[in-house]
Design a protein around this motif. Structure first.
Motif, PDB file in Angstrom:
ATOM      1  N   UNK A   1       0.853  -1.184   0.000  1.00 22.34           N
ATOM      2  CA  UNK A   1       0.000   0.000   0.000  1.00 22.34           C
ATOM      3  C   UNK A   1       0.891   1.237   0.000  1.00 22.34           C
ATOM      4  N   UNK A   2       0.460   2.234  -0.750  1.00 30.66           N
ATOM      5  CA  UNK A   2       1.195   3.500  -0.844  1.00 30.66           C
ATOM      6  C   UNK A   2       0.192   4.626  -0.628  1.00 30.66           C
ATOM      7  N   UNK A   3       0.469   5.484   0.342  1.00 27.12           N
ATOM      8  CA  UNK A   3      -0.424   6.603   0.672  1.00 27.12           C
ATOM      9  C   UNK A   3       0.379   7.883   0.824  1.00 27.12           C
ATOM     10  N   UNK A   4      -0.179   8.980   0.347  1.00 26.58           N
ATOM     11  CA  UNK A   4       0.475  10.263   0.549  1.00 26.58           C
ATOM     12  C   UNK A   4      -0.011  11.302  -0.438  1.00 26.58           C
ATOM     13  N   UNK A   5       0.586  12.476  -0.367  1.00 21.86           N
ATOM     14  CA  UNK A   5       0.268  13.566  -1.289  1.00 21.86           C
ATOM     15  C   UNK A   5       0.716  13.160  -2.688  1.00 21.86           C
ATOM     16  N   UNK A   6      -0.127  13.420  -3.667  1.00 24.97           N
ATOM     17  CA  UNK A   6       0.195  13.061  -5.041  1.00 24.97           C
ATOM     18  C   UNK A   6       1.357  13.899  -5.570  1.00 24.97           C
ATOM     19  N   UNK A   7       2.207  13.254  -6.352  1.00 24.35           N
ATOM     20  CA  UNK A   7       3.303  13.932  -7.037  1.00 24.35           C
ATOM     21  C   UNK A   7       3.761  13.050  -8.188  1.00 24.35           C
ATOM     22  N   UNK A   8       4.497  13.593  -9.076  1.00 15.06           N
ATOM     23  CA  UNK A   8       4.996  12.864 -10.240  1.00 15.06           C
ATOM     24  C   UNK A   8       6.012  11.798  -9.817  1.00 15.06           C
ATOM     25  N   UNK A   9       5.873  10.600 -10.354  1.00 18.62           N
ATOM     26  CA  UNK A   9       6.899   9.569 -10.205  1.00 18.62           C
ATOM     27  C   UNK A   9       6.706   8.551  -9.102  1.00 18.62           C
ATOM     28  N   UNK A  10       5.606   8.592  -8.369  1.00 18.59           N
ATOM     29  CA  UNK A  10       5.418   7.647  -7.267  1.00 18.59           C
ATOM     30  C   UNK A  10       5.391   6.212  -7.786  1.00 18.59           C
ATOM     31  N   UNK A  11       4.524   5.961  -8.776  1.00 13.01           N
ATOM     32  CA  UNK A  11       4.410   4.601  -9.307  1.00 13.01           C
ATOM     33  C   UNK A  11       5.728   4.169  -9.939  1.00 13.01           C
ATOM     34  N   UNK A  12       6.374   5.061 -10.661  1.00 14.94           N
ATOM     35  CA  UNK A  12       7.643   4.738 -11.314  1.00 14.94           C
ATOM     36  C   UNK A  12       8.704   4.317 -10.299  1.00 14.94           C
TER      37      UNK A  12
ATOM     38  N   UNK B   1      11.423  -0.550   1.175  1.00 16.17           N
ATOM     39  CA  UNK B   1      10.255   0.174   0.683  1.00 16.17           C
ATOM     40  C   UNK B   1       9.886   1.338   1.603  1.00 16.17           C
ATOM     41  N   UNK B   2      10.092   1.178   2.896  1.00 17.33           N
ATOM     42  CA  UNK B   2       9.860   2.300   3.812  1.00 17.33           C
ATOM     43  C   UNK B   2      10.808   3.450   3.484  1.00 17.33           C
ATOM     44  N   UNK B   3      12.064   3.127   3.164  1.00 22.04           N
ATOM     45  CA  UNK B   3      13.042   4.164   2.800  1.00 22.04           C
ATOM     46  C   UNK B   3      12.692   4.820   1.466  1.00 22.04           C
ATOM     47  N   UNK B   4      12.240   4.020   0.506  1.00 24.50           N
ATOM     48  CA  UNK B   4      11.799   4.578  -0.774  1.00 24.50           C
ATOM     49  C   UNK B   4      10.661   5.562  -0.522  1.00 24.50           C
ATOM     50  N   UNK B   5       9.725   5.190   0.323  1.00 27.23           N
ATOM     51  CA  UNK B   5       8.608   6.073   0.663  1.00 27.23           C
ATOM     52  C   UNK B   5       9.067   7.372   1.285  1.00 27.23           C
ATOM     53  N   UNK B   6      10.031   7.277   2.198  1.00 26.33           N
ATOM     54  CA  UNK B   6      10.567   8.486   2.833  1.00 26.33           C
ATOM     55  C   UNK B   6      11.207   9.403   1.799  1.00 26.33           C
ATOM     56  N   UNK B   7      11.908   8.824   0.832  1.00 28.93           N
ATOM     57  CA  UNK B   7      12.573   9.610  -0.216  1.00 28.93           C
ATOM     58  C   UNK B   7      11.569  10.409  -1.044  1.00 28.93           C
TER      59      UNK B   7
ATOM     60  N   UNK C   1       8.280  11.000  -0.107  1.00 26.95           N
ATOM     61  CA  UNK C   1       7.271  11.661   0.708  1.00 26.95           C
ATOM     62  C   UNK C   1       5.930  10.951   0.806  1.00 26.95           C
ATOM     63  N   UNK C   2       5.963   9.615   0.740  1.00 26.45           N
ATOM     64  CA  UNK C   2       4.734   8.825   0.912  1.00 26.45           C
ATOM     65  C   UNK C   2       5.017   7.695   1.903  1.00 26.45           C
ATOM     66  N   UNK C   3       3.955   7.036   2.338  1.00 28.90           N
ATOM     67  CA  UNK C   3       4.105   5.893   3.235  1.00 28.90           C
ATOM     68  C   UNK C   3       3.883   4.618   2.432  1.00 28.90           C
ATOM     69  N   UNK C   4       4.870   3.729   2.456  1.00 25.08           N
ATOM     70  CA  UNK C   4       4.781   2.464   1.728  1.00 25.08           C
ATOM     71  C   UNK C   4       4.875   1.321   2.721  1.00 25.08           C
ATOM     72  N   UNK C   5       3.914   0.398   2.633  1.00 22.50           N
ATOM     73  CA  UNK C   5       3.913  -0.777   3.498  1.00 22.50           C
ATOM     74  C   UNK C   5       3.800  -2.025   2.647  1.00 22.50           C
ATOM     75  N   UNK C   6       4.547  -3.050   3.025  1.00 26.83           N
ATOM     76  CA  UNK C   6       4.440  -4.372   2.411  1.00 26.83           C
ATOM     77  C   UNK C   6       4.031  -5.345   3.499  1.00 26.83           C
TER      78      UNK C   6
ATOM     79  N   UNK D   1       8.311   3.126  -7.204  1.00 30.16           N
ATOM     80  CA  UNK D   1       7.969   1.851  -6.562  1.00 30.16           C
ATOM     81  C   UNK D   1       8.197   0.705  -7.536  1.00 30.16           C
ATOM     82  N   UNK D   2       7.730   0.853  -8.767  1.00 31.76           N
ATOM     83  CA  UNK D   2       7.878  -0.213  -9.761  1.00 31.76           C
ATOM     84  C   UNK D   2       9.340  -0.479 -10.102  1.00 31.76           C
TER      85      UNK D   2
END
Length: 89
Positions: free
Chosen positions: A6-17, A64-70, A72-77, A19-20
């Motif tokens: 799950x990924x939650x946070x303010x929208x911005x360009x490149x989030x999906x890119x 993934x938590x570190x990627x989220x921090x980079x 600005x979103x919260x990523x959980x696996x 993570x993928x």
């Protein structure tokens, strides 16, 4: 084996890119993906194949938590077993 990301946070360009790119680099195949944006808030859920990762499950969770921090979103696996057991109770 499957994992739920799950990924939650303010929208911005490149989030999906971002993570993928991480998932592809660690041999985690995306089986299903759904994402929505509600009033500038990004929400994504992914089902991934975690049967042959290049790292341990715990290391991937931390990464993934570190990627989220980079970005600005919260990523959980989480392992799919959590959801299967939770819905069985």
């Amino acid at each position: 084996m499957k994992g739920i990301i799950t990924v939650l946070g303010k929208d911005k360009v490149g989030i999906i890119a971002k993570v993928c790119t991480y998932l592809a680099g660690h041999n985690l195949n995306i089986l299903d993906i759904s994402q929505t944006i509600v009033q500038d808030y990004f929400n994504m859920m992914m089902i991934v194949d975690i049967s042959a990762p290049s790292k341990s499950f715990e290391e991937i969770v931390e990464d993934l938590q570190h990627v989220g921090e980079e970005i600005g979103v919260e990523i959980k696996l989480q392992h799919e077993d959590i959801f299967n057991i939770m819905h069985r109770i």
